[in-house]
Structures are given as structure tokens and as C-alpha cells.
Design a protein around this motif. Sequence first.
Motif, PDB file in Angstrom:
ATOM      1  N   ASN A  86       0.854  -1.182   0.000  1.00 38.69           N
ATOM      2  CA  ASN A  86       0.000   0.000   0.000  1.00 38.69           C
ATOM      3  C   ASN A  86       0.892   1.233   0.000  1.00 38.69           C
ATOM      4  OD1 ASN A  86       0.397  -1.047   2.917  1.00 38.69           O
ATOM      5  ND2 ASN A  86      -0.066   1.149   3.194  1.00 38.69           N
ATOM      6  N   LEU A  87       0.332   2.355  -0.335  1.00 30.92           N
ATOM      7  CA  LEU A  87       1.125   3.578  -0.461  1.00 30.92           C
ATOM      8  C   LEU A  87       1.738   3.971   0.876  1.00 30.92           C
ATOM      9  CD1 LEU A  87       1.930   5.773  -2.563  1.00 30.92           C
ATOM     10  CD2 LEU A  87       0.053   7.150  -1.614  1.00 30.92           C
ATOM     11  N   ILE A  88       3.055   4.207   0.884  1.00 36.70           N
ATOM     12  CA  ILE A  88       3.787   4.656   2.068  1.00 36.70           C
ATOM     13  C   ILE A  88       4.662   5.840   1.666  1.00 36.70           C
ATOM     14  CG2 ILE A  88       3.776   2.413   3.218  1.00 36.70           C
ATOM     15  CD1 ILE A  88       6.594   1.950   2.120  1.00 36.70           C
ATOM     16  N   PRO A  89       5.217   6.577   2.634  1.00 36.92           N
ATOM     17  CA  PRO A  89       5.964   7.787   2.307  1.00 36.92           C
ATOM     18  C   PRO A  89       7.148   7.593   1.360  1.00 36.92           C
ATOM     19  CG  PRO A  89       5.374   7.818   4.609  1.00 36.92           C
ATOM     20  CD  PRO A  89       4.968   6.473   4.093  1.00 36.92           C
ATOM     21  N   THR A  90       7.766   6.418   1.344  1.00 39.89           N
ATOM     22  CA  THR A  90       8.931   6.231   0.473  1.00 39.89           C
ATOM     23  C   THR A  90       8.559   5.924  -0.976  1.00 39.89           C
ATOM     24  OG1 THR A  90       9.046   3.901   1.104  1.00 39.89           O
ATOM     25  CG2 THR A  90      10.426   5.455   2.337  1.00 39.89           C
ATOM     26  N   HIS A  91       7.303   5.646  -1.258  1.00 38.87           N
ATOM     27  CA  HIS A  91       6.890   5.412  -2.646  1.00 38.87           C
ATOM     28  C   HIS A  91       6.903   6.739  -3.435  1.00 38.87           C
ATOM     29  CE1 HIS A  91       4.506   1.572  -1.385  1.00 38.87           C
ATOM     30  NE2 HIS A  91       5.810   1.375  -1.471  1.00 38.87           N
TER      31      HIS A  91
ATOM     32  N   GLY B 125      -5.590   0.270  -2.964  1.00 37.23           N
ATOM     33  CA  GLY B 125      -5.896   1.606  -3.460  1.00 37.23           C
ATOM     34  C   GLY B 125      -5.753   2.647  -2.371  1.00 37.23           C
ATOM     35  N   LEU B 126      -5.925   3.883  -2.751  1.00 36.33           N
ATOM     36  CA  LEU B 126      -5.751   4.986  -1.807  1.00 36.33           C
ATOM     37  C   LEU B 126      -6.880   5.027  -0.785  1.00 36.33           C
ATOM     38  CD1 LEU B 126      -4.645   7.875  -4.193  1.00 36.33           C
ATOM     39  CD2 LEU B 126      -3.209   6.617  -2.580  1.00 36.33           C
ATOM     40  N   HIS B 127      -6.493   5.325   0.444  1.00 28.61           N
ATOM     41  CA  HIS B 127      -7.484   5.560   1.498  1.00 28.61           C
ATOM     42  C   HIS B 127      -8.307   6.791   1.129  1.00 28.61           C
ATOM     43  CE1 HIS B 127      -9.057   6.681   5.492  1.00 28.61           C
ATOM     44  NE2 HIS B 127      -8.955   5.388   5.759  1.00 28.61           N
ATOM     45  N   LYS B 128      -9.531   6.858   1.626  1.00 33.28           N
ATOM     46  CA  LYS B 128     -10.415   7.976   1.273  1.00 33.28           C
ATOM     47  C   LYS B 128      -9.812   9.330   1.632  1.00 33.28           C
ATOM     48  CE  LYS B 128     -13.079   7.644   5.591  1.00 33.28           C
ATOM     49  NZ  LYS B 128     -14.441   7.460   6.170  1.00 33.28           N
ATOM     50  N   ASN B 129      -8.949   9.353   2.659  1.00 38.42           N
ATOM     51  CA  ASN B 129      -8.324  10.615   3.043  1.00 38.42           C
ATOM     52  C   ASN B 129      -7.294  11.087   2.027  1.00 38.42           C
ATOM     53  OD1 ASN B 129      -9.830  10.575   5.395  1.00 38.42           O
ATOM     54  ND2 ASN B 129      -8.197   9.662   6.622  1.00 38.42           N
ATOM     55  N   ASP B 130      -6.794  10.164   1.183  1.00 43.31           N
ATOM     56  CA  ASP B 130      -5.786  10.513   0.180  1.00 43.31           C
ATOM     57  C   ASP B 130      -6.325  10.490  -1.241  1.00 43.31           C
ATOM     58  OD1 ASP B 130      -3.621  10.850   1.959  1.00 43.31           O
ATOM     59  OD2 ASP B 130      -3.333   8.671   2.069  1.00 43.31           O
ATOM     60  N   SER B 131      -7.532   9.970  -1.409  1.00 45.02           N
ATOM     61  CA  SER B 131      -8.025   9.760  -2.766  1.00 45.02           C
ATOM     62  C   SER B 131      -8.167  11.058  -3.561  1.00 45.02           C
ATOM     63  CB  SER B 131      -9.374   9.028  -2.723  1.00 45.02           C
ATOM     64  OG  SER B 131     -10.330   9.784  -1.982  1.00 45.02           O
ATOM     65  N   GLY B 132      -8.387  12.172  -2.869  1.00 47.59           N
ATOM     66  CA  GLY B 132      -8.501  13.453  -3.564  1.00 47.59           C
ATOM     67  C   GLY B 132      -7.184  14.175  -3.730  1.00 47.59           C
TER      68      GLY B 132
ATOM     69  N   SER C 175      -8.681  -0.927  -7.416  1.00 50.00           N
ATOM     70  CA  SER C 175      -9.276   0.302  -7.948  1.00 50.00           C
ATOM     71  C   SER C 175      -9.748   1.231  -6.831  1.00 50.00           C
ATOM     72  CB  SER C 175     -10.443  -0.037  -8.874  1.00 50.00           C
ATOM     73  OG  SER C 175     -11.430  -0.792  -8.180  1.00 50.00           O
ATOM     74  N   SER C 176      -9.805   0.704  -5.602  1.00 50.84           N
ATOM     75  CA  SER C 176     -10.224   1.502  -4.446  1.00 50.84           C
ATOM     76  C   SER C 176      -9.526   0.962  -3.206  1.00 50.84           C
ATOM     77  CB  SER C 176     -11.745   1.454  -4.271  1.00 50.84           C
ATOM     78  OG  SER C 176     -12.169   0.119  -4.061  1.00 50.84           O
ATOM     79  N   HIS C 177      -9.733   1.619  -2.088  1.00 45.95           N
ATOM     80  CA  HIS C 177      -9.092   1.179  -0.846  1.00 45.95           C
ATOM     81  C   HIS C 177      -9.762  -0.093  -0.328  1.00 45.95           C
ATOM     82  CE1 HIS C 177      -6.975   1.298   2.912  1.00 45.95           C
ATOM     83  NE2 HIS C 177      -8.099   1.410   3.607  1.00 45.95           N
ATOM     84  N   LEU C 178      -8.980  -1.148  -0.123  1.00 49.22           N
ATOM     85  CA  LEU C 178      -9.509  -2.433   0.313  1.00 49.22           C
ATOM     86  C   LEU C 178      -9.114  -2.820   1.732  1.00 49.22           C
ATOM     87  CD1 LEU C 178      -8.807  -4.575  -2.898  1.00 49.22           C
ATOM     88  CD2 LEU C 178     -10.896  -3.338  -2.290  1.00 49.22           C
ATOM     89  N   HIS C 179      -8.030  -2.277   2.235  1.00 49.81           N
ATOM     90  CA  HIS C 179      -7.381  -2.711   3.470  1.00 49.81           C
ATOM     91  C   HIS C 179      -6.761  -4.092   3.225  1.00 49.81           C
ATOM     92  CE1 HIS C 179      -6.226  -2.497   7.615  1.00 49.81           C
ATOM     93  NE2 HIS C 179      -7.052  -1.482   7.891  1.00 49.81           N
TER      94      HIS C 179
ATOM     95  N   ALA D 160      -7.070  -7.266   4.342  1.00 48.14           N
ATOM     96  CA  ALA D 160      -7.802  -8.516   4.137  1.00 48.14           C
ATOM     97  C   ALA D 160      -8.282  -8.652   2.697  1.00 48.14           C
ATOM     98  CB  ALA D 160      -8.988  -8.602   5.101  1.00 48.14           C
ATOM     99  N   ARG D 161      -8.926  -7.610   2.190  1.00 52.90           N
ATOM    100  CA  ARG D 161      -9.441  -7.691   0.828  1.00 52.90           C
ATOM    101  C   ARG D 161      -8.335  -7.507  -0.218  1.00 52.90           C
ATOM    102  NH1 ARG D 161     -14.320  -3.687   0.611  1.00 52.90           N
ATOM    103  NH2 ARG D 161     -13.022  -2.564   2.124  1.00 52.90           N
ATOM    104  N   THR D 162      -7.209  -6.889   0.185  1.00 55.45           N
ATOM    105  CA  THR D 162      -6.062  -6.835  -0.721  1.00 55.45           C
ATOM    106  C   THR D 162      -5.487  -8.234  -0.913  1.00 55.45           C
ATOM    107  OG1 THR D 162      -5.552  -4.578  -0.003  1.00 55.45           O
ATOM    108  CG2 THR D 162      -3.804  -5.766  -1.139  1.00 55.45           C
ATOM    109  N   VAL D 163      -5.479  -9.016   0.175  1.00 57.54           N
ATOM    110  CA  VAL D 163      -5.082 -10.418   0.047  1.00 57.54           C
ATOM    111  C   VAL D 163      -6.094 -11.170  -0.802  1.00 57.54           C
ATOM    112  CG1 VAL D 163      -4.794 -12.594   1.296  1.00 57.54           C
ATOM    113  CG2 VAL D 163      -3.782 -10.497   2.209  1.00 57.54           C
ATOM    114  N   LYS D 164      -7.376 -10.941  -0.544  1.00 58.63           N
ATOM    115  CA  LYS D 164      -8.419 -11.706  -1.245  1.00 58.63           C
ATOM    116  C   LYS D 164      -8.402 -11.447  -2.743  1.00 58.63           C
ATOM    117  CE  LYS D 164     -13.278 -13.005  -1.085  1.00 58.63           C
ATOM    118  NZ  LYS D 164     -13.407 -13.067  -2.555  1.00 58.63           N
ATOM    119  N   GLN D 165      -8.158 -10.212  -3.176  1.00 64.24           N
ATOM    120  CA  GLN D 165      -8.185  -9.951  -4.614  1.00 64.24           C
ATOM    121  C   GLN D 165      -7.081 -10.725  -5.341  1.00 64.24           C
ATOM    122  OE1 GLN D 165      -7.509  -5.942  -6.001  1.00 64.24           O
ATOM    123  NE2 GLN D 165      -5.418  -5.830  -5.212  1.00 64.24           N
ATOM    124  N   ALA D 166      -5.957 -10.954  -4.648  1.00 61.18           N
ATOM    125  CA  ALA D 166      -4.900 -11.771  -5.241  1.00 61.18           C
ATOM    126  C   ALA D 166      -5.182 -13.255  -5.055  1.00 61.18           C
ATOM    127  CB  ALA D 166      -3.549 -11.405  -4.632  1.00 61.18           C
TER     128      ALA D 166
END
Length: 286
Positions: free
Chosen positions: A56-61, A93-100, A131-135, A137-143
Motif C-alpha cells: 500500500n502507499l507509504i511515504p517512500t513510494h 488503493g488509496l485511502h479515502k483521506n488521500d483519494s482526492g 481500484s479503491s481502498h480495500l485494506h 484482508a481484501r487486498t489479500v483476497k483480490q490476489a
Amino acid sequence: MNVNVHAVIRLLAYTTFLIFCLQDLQGTAENTNPNKVGDNDVPKVRDDTSVIITSNLIPTHPSVAMINETIHSLHHHMKGLPQNVPIFLSVDGLHKNDSGNQTSRDRLEEYIHRLKNTPFPFHNITVVPASSHLHIARTVKQAMDLVQTKFVYVVQHDLPFVRDVYHLELIHAMNDHPNTLRNVLFKLEGALGRFPVCPIYNNHGIFPKEEYQGLDFYATKRWSDNNHFTSKAYYQEMFSSIPHLNGAMEWGMMTPAKQNCSWWGQVVYGTRADNFLKHLDGRQST
């Protein structure tokens, strides 16, 4: 003269064959648990393992240095893991606080681009962006929905391995003991006092290594999102029967692991003194 030429050719062919056999034996020895009890042959298994690495997106990306170190640790420490193992880089995906935030969107897009174009030491890598923020658990599930193998490593992008894991023996042990080795956790450095015993074999939860390919394991009443090895069937059962797995999986799994540790509790690879992972600080490292 022709006889001598043919004799030399036969000698060269025989020498080449011997060199190949010696190299093959050396590679087998390097990928085999030296502490294995009994038959020392490497278990013959098909390529039935995949790897999921969550990110997921972190400051070093958009730097890929962190996940690159984690992937290289698999190459270095997973003894017997094939070069063509399917690896899924599942990017949240980006958290709602970062999506904008356009800067965040640009950084995530560039990070995904670099993941697709970095020459990692494995040949079969698929980037799976959400395509959206999953956290997690669902990031694992999509893969996991893309996994077509029996077994799977679930790895976090900031938790590289620092100690050898004997992959072939681990698969062999899990095939031999599908009801006691359902989910195998790798211990993180500094994770002390967080492994309450599940008394499967004895009051210490320690498995008899002579029955488990010479590998050490101990059973616990806990569940962690940290790097672990399990089956796709385990995850399918978990997602279909355990509620509230929309955030961190350990939030929803700790209670089942305590209440029914022999089924849902994780078994830790190695002894209690062994550490297999370290944590990379993505907020400070570069």
C-alpha cells in the motif's frame, strides 16, 4: 586416428555428465534442511505454490526499494522455491483521506509502473492494483482469487526474510499433516511474549520434529497478518466462515484462534528462539 577422436569425444561427454551430476547434487544439498531426521532425499513435489505480497502507499513510494528487498529475501532464503513461482504483487488503493490528493495518486501510479518494469529475481510476477481502498484482508483476497496452486505464501512488503526456510520440506510436512499444519507463521524479530501455547502435542505446543521433516514447529492460540504459509483452501474457508474480515485479518481471527486453536491458531515455524523476519520502516528508510 578416428578411434582416438571418438574416444576423446566419449571421454568429454562422460566428464560433462559427471560435472552436471555433481552440480545437481550440490544444489540439492544447499536446498535441503541439514537437520532433517531420517531420509535425506529432497521431497519431490510439483510446483504447487504461489506468493502474494501485499503493498500500500507509504511515504517512500514511488521507490520500490522496500518491496525489492523483500522479494530478494525470498530468492535468497526460500530454499527450494522455484524461479517460476507465481508471485502476485497486490497493491491496495488509496485511502479515502488521500483519494482526492493528486500527489498521492501520482505517486501510487508511478509506484505501480515501477513494479511492472523492475527486473525482480523471479520470472512470473503479476501486479494486481486495486481500484479503491480495500485494506489488507481484501487486498489479500483480490490476489487469492487469482491463485491456482494448493499452497500460498502471504507476505507483507515491509517484512523481508532474514533466515533460511526449507520450502520443499515444509510442503512435504503440510501434505503429511494437513490437520495440524494448516497455517504456518514466520516469527518477526522482537515479537516476544505474544505466542500463547496451543497444547496440540504437549503443554509447550512443540511438534515432534522427527515426524515433520526434521523441522521445528510450535502451536499457538494467536493469529497474525505477518508473513505466513498456508493453503488456498484455508483462506477460502476463512473468508466464507469468519465474519468481520474487512480490515486487518488478525482483528477478526484472534478470537477464533483462541477459542479453537487447533483449527484456527497459527503454528510457528522454527523454535521460540528463532526469528525469520525483520521490519523495514517505510516512513524513514529510503
